[in-house]
Design a protein around this motif. Structure first.
Motif, PDB file in Angstrom:
ATOM      1  N   ASN A  95     -12.343  20.399 -41.789  1.00 54.14           N
ATOM      2  CA  ASN A  95     -11.164  20.264 -42.647  1.00 54.14           C
ATOM      3  C   ASN A  95     -10.444  18.955 -42.341  1.00 54.14           C
ATOM      4  OD1 ASN A  95     -11.866  22.938 -43.128  1.00 54.14           O
ATOM      5  ND2 ASN A  95      -9.768  23.668 -43.067  1.00 54.14           N
ATOM      6  N   THR A  96      -9.796  18.415 -43.362  1.00 47.85           N
ATOM      7  CA  THR A  96      -8.981  17.208 -43.215  1.00 47.85           C
ATOM      8  C   THR A  96      -7.575  17.528 -43.674  1.00 47.85           C
ATOM      9  OG1 THR A  96     -10.865  15.772 -43.703  1.00 47.85           O
ATOM     10  CG2 THR A  96      -8.697  14.829 -43.994  1.00 47.85           C
ATOM     11  N   ILE A  97      -6.602  17.216 -42.821  1.00 45.51           N
ATOM     12  CA  ILE A  97      -5.205  17.373 -43.217  1.00 45.51           C
ATOM     13  C   ILE A  97      -4.652  15.975 -43.447  1.00 45.51           C
ATOM     14  CG2 ILE A  97      -2.906  18.101 -42.482  1.00 45.51           C
ATOM     15  CD1 ILE A  97      -4.299  20.383 -40.938  1.00 45.51           C
ATOM     16  N   HIS A  98      -4.044  15.789 -44.622  1.00 40.43           N
ATOM     17  CA  HIS A  98      -3.491  14.477 -44.951  1.00 40.43           C
ATOM     18  C   HIS A  98      -2.090  14.650 -45.545  1.00 40.43           C
ATOM     19  CE1 HIS A  98      -3.658  10.187 -45.664  1.00 40.43           C
ATOM     20  NE2 HIS A  98      -3.027  10.433 -46.798  1.00 40.43           N
ATOM     21  N   ASP A  99      -1.174  13.796 -45.100  1.00 38.35           N
ATOM     22  CA  ASP A  99       0.199  13.803 -45.596  1.00 38.35           C
ATOM     23  C   ASP A  99       0.353  12.660 -46.599  1.00 38.35           C
ATOM     24  OD1 ASP A  99       2.920  13.806 -46.062  1.00 38.35           O
ATOM     25  OD2 ASP A  99       3.464  13.956 -43.946  1.00 38.35           O
ATOM     26  N   TYR A 100       0.545  13.013 -47.866  1.00 36.28           N
ATOM     27  CA  TYR A 100       0.736  12.015 -48.915  1.00 36.28           C
ATOM     28  C   TYR A 100       2.209  11.660 -49.106  1.00 36.28           C
ATOM     29  CZ  TYR A 100      -4.132  12.280 -50.479  1.00 36.28           C
ATOM     30  OH  TYR A 100      -5.502  12.189 -50.556  1.00 36.28           O
ATOM     31  N   GLY A 101       3.074  12.166 -48.223  1.00 38.33           N
ATOM     32  CA  GLY A 101       4.499  11.892 -48.350  1.00 38.33           C
ATOM     33  C   GLY A 101       5.208  13.019 -49.060  1.00 38.33           C
ATOM     34  N   GLU A 102       4.982  13.143 -50.363  1.00 44.00           N
ATOM     35  CA  GLU A 102       5.638  14.210 -51.127  1.00 44.00           C
ATOM     36  C   GLU A 102       4.902  15.547 -51.038  1.00 44.00           C
ATOM     37  OE1 GLU A 102       4.403  13.424 -55.665  1.00 44.00           O
ATOM     38  OE2 GLU A 102       5.431  11.722 -54.719  1.00 44.00           O
ATOM     39  N   PHE A 103       3.670  15.544 -50.516  1.00 45.17           N
ATOM     40  CA  PHE A 103       2.932  16.788 -50.304  1.00 45.17           C
ATOM     41  C   PHE A 103       1.866  16.584 -49.239  1.00 45.17           C
ATOM     42  CE2 PHE A 103       0.720  14.474 -53.588  1.00 45.17           C
ATOM     43  CZ  PHE A 103      -0.633  14.710 -53.369  1.00 45.17           C
ATOM     44  N   GLN A 104       1.485  17.691 -48.578  1.00 47.90           N
ATOM     45  CA  GLN A 104       0.424  17.680 -47.583  1.00 47.90           C
ATOM     46  C   GLN A 104      -0.750  18.490 -48.094  1.00 47.90           C
ATOM     47  OE1 GLN A 104       1.894  19.253 -43.862  1.00 47.90           O
ATOM     48  NE2 GLN A 104       1.797  17.219 -42.960  1.00 47.90           N
ATOM     49  N   VAL A 105      -1.955  18.032 -47.782  1.00 47.60           N
ATOM     50  CA  VAL A 105      -3.174  18.703 -48.221  1.00 47.60           C
ATOM     51  C   VAL A 105      -4.020  19.077 -47.011  1.00 47.60           C
ATOM     52  CG1 VAL A 105      -5.374  18.347 -49.433  1.00 47.60           C
ATOM     53  CG2 VAL A 105      -3.277  17.518 -50.444  1.00 47.60           C
ATOM     54  N   ASN A 106      -4.522  20.313 -47.007  1.00 50.61           N
ATOM     55  CA  ASN A 106      -5.560  20.741 -46.077  1.00 50.61           C
ATOM     56  C   ASN A 106      -6.831  20.805 -46.914  1.00 50.61           C
ATOM     57  OD1 ASN A 106      -7.120  21.884 -44.010  1.00 50.61           O
ATOM     58  ND2 ASN A 106      -6.505  23.949 -44.585  1.00 50.61           N
ATOM     59  N   LEU A 107      -7.688  19.800 -46.783  1.00 52.38           N
ATOM     60  CA  LEU A 107      -8.892  19.692 -47.602  1.00 52.38           C
ATOM     61  C   LEU A 107     -10.056  20.355 -46.866  1.00 52.38           C
ATOM     62  CD1 LEU A 107      -9.845  18.583 -50.304  1.00 52.38           C
ATOM     63  CD2 LEU A 107     -10.297  16.403 -49.182  1.00 52.38           C
ATOM     64  N   ILE A 108     -10.677  21.343 -47.516  1.00 51.94           N
ATOM     65  CA  ILE A 108     -11.710  22.193 -46.938  1.00 51.94           C
ATOM     66  C   ILE A 108     -13.048  21.840 -47.599  1.00 51.94           C
ATOM     67  CG2 ILE A 108     -12.403  24.593 -46.518  1.00 51.94           C
ATOM     68  CD1 ILE A 108      -9.305  25.209 -47.263  1.00 51.94           C
ATOM     69  N   PRO A 109     -13.885  21.039 -46.917  1.00 54.50           N
ATOM     70  CA  PRO A 109     -15.107  20.537 -47.562  1.00 54.50           C
ATOM     71  C   PRO A 109     -16.355  21.385 -47.303  1.00 54.50           C
ATOM     72  CG  PRO A 109     -14.705  19.328 -45.545  1.00 54.50           C
ATOM     73  CD  PRO A 109     -13.600  20.353 -45.669  1.00 54.50           C
ATOM     74  N   PHE A 110     -17.159  21.515 -48.345  1.00 55.42           N
ATOM     75  CA  PHE A 110     -18.444  22.205 -48.277  1.00 55.42           C
ATOM     76  C   PHE A 110     -19.539  21.271 -48.757  1.00 55.42           C
ATOM     77  CE2 PHE A 110     -15.414  25.641 -48.677  1.00 55.42           C
ATOM     78  CZ  PHE A 110     -15.890  26.577 -47.765  1.00 55.42           C
ATOM     79  N   ILE A 111     -20.711  21.389 -48.151  1.00 60.87           N
ATOM     80  CA  ILE A 111     -21.896  20.726 -48.679  1.00 60.87           C
ATOM     81  C   ILE A 111     -22.617  21.770 -49.532  1.00 60.87           C
ATOM     82  CG2 ILE A 111     -24.129  19.692 -48.119  1.00 60.87           C
ATOM     83  CD1 ILE A 111     -22.844  18.574 -45.587  1.00 60.87           C
ATOM     84  N   ALA A 112     -23.012  21.370 -50.724  1.00 56.58           N
ATOM     85  CA  ALA A 112     -23.631  22.300 -51.667  1.00 56.58           C
ATOM     86  C   ALA A 112     -24.726  21.584 -52.443  1.00 56.58           C
ATOM     87  CB  ALA A 112     -22.572  22.847 -52.623  1.00 56.58           C
ATOM     88  N   ARG A 113     -25.476  22.391 -53.197  1.00 58.46           N
ATOM     89  CA  ARG A 113     -26.465  21.796 -54.096  1.00 58.46           C
ATOM     90  C   ARG A 113     -26.307  22.425 -55.469  1.00 58.46           C
ATOM     91  NH1 ARG A 113     -31.226  24.574 -55.329  1.00 58.46           N
ATOM     92  NH2 ARG A 113     -31.436  26.524 -54.197  1.00 58.46           N
ATOM     93  N   HIS A 114     -26.611  21.637 -56.464  1.00 59.90           N
ATOM     94  CA  HIS A 114     -26.579  22.066 -57.860  1.00 59.90           C
ATOM     95  C   HIS A 114     -27.707  23.070 -58.081  1.00 59.90           C
ATOM     96  CE1 HIS A 114     -28.178  21.360 -62.021  1.00 59.90           C
ATOM     97  NE2 HIS A 114     -26.916  21.643 -62.301  1.00 59.90           N
ATOM     98  N   ILE A 115     -27.384  24.222 -58.686  1.00 56.07           N
ATOM     99  CA  ILE A 115     -28.453  25.165 -59.008  1.00 56.07           C
ATOM    100  C   ILE A 115     -28.630  25.364 -60.510  1.00 56.07           C
ATOM    101  CG2 ILE A 115     -28.541  26.373 -56.796  1.00 56.07           C
ATOM    102  CD1 ILE A 115     -26.817  28.579 -57.962  1.00 56.07           C
TER     103      ILE A 115
END
Length: 128
Positions: free
Chosen positions: A67-87
């Motif tokens: 996960n990546t937590i980033h503060d954009y100033g007016e809001f904070q994001v906890n970005l939850i990344p997945f690796i996937a494949r197109h089916i």
């Protein structure tokens, strides 16, 4: 803090990246597609739902990154990344300006949303 899932989706050896529309926060920045986690929803269900809603495809989740937590100033994001494949399904954008299918080595050439950058860096360090 906004919890957001995103997916690094492989189409063979290429990865789909999406460019935010002019009307979205962080206009015209590049990102891995995904969206907000709803109350009571699992992270895995969220990313599958968001990918179907935003780009009209079904995916299979392969693994999870850090996960990546980033503060954009007016809001904070906890970005939850997945690796996937197109089916299945054909790409059809419902919210984004455009998309590209890129080789992993091409990812660093884009103007990324700041929260996505650590994910790009982690992805480039692993071998799939």
């Amino acid at each position: 803090m906004i919890n957001v899932t995103c997916a690094i989706i492989y189409f063979g050896s290429k990865i789909i990246v999406t460019q935010r529309s002019k009307e979205m926060k962080l206009p015209l920045k590049w990102e891995f597609p995904g969206g907000k986690l709803e109350i009571g929803e699992s992270e895995e269900s969220c990313i599958k739902r968001e990918i179907k809603e935003e780009i009209n495809i079904k995916i299979e989740i392969l693994s999870k990154l850090t996960n990546t937590i980033h503060d954009y100033g007016e809001f904070q994001v906890n970005l939850i990344p997945f690796i996937a494949r197109h089916i299945s399904g054909d790409i059809m954008l419902t919210e984004h300006h455009t998309y590209k299918l890129l080789d992993p080595a091409e990812l660093l050439h884009l103007d990324w949303a700041e929260a996505d950058l650590p994910i790009v860096e982690e992805l480039l360090k692993i071998k799939l």
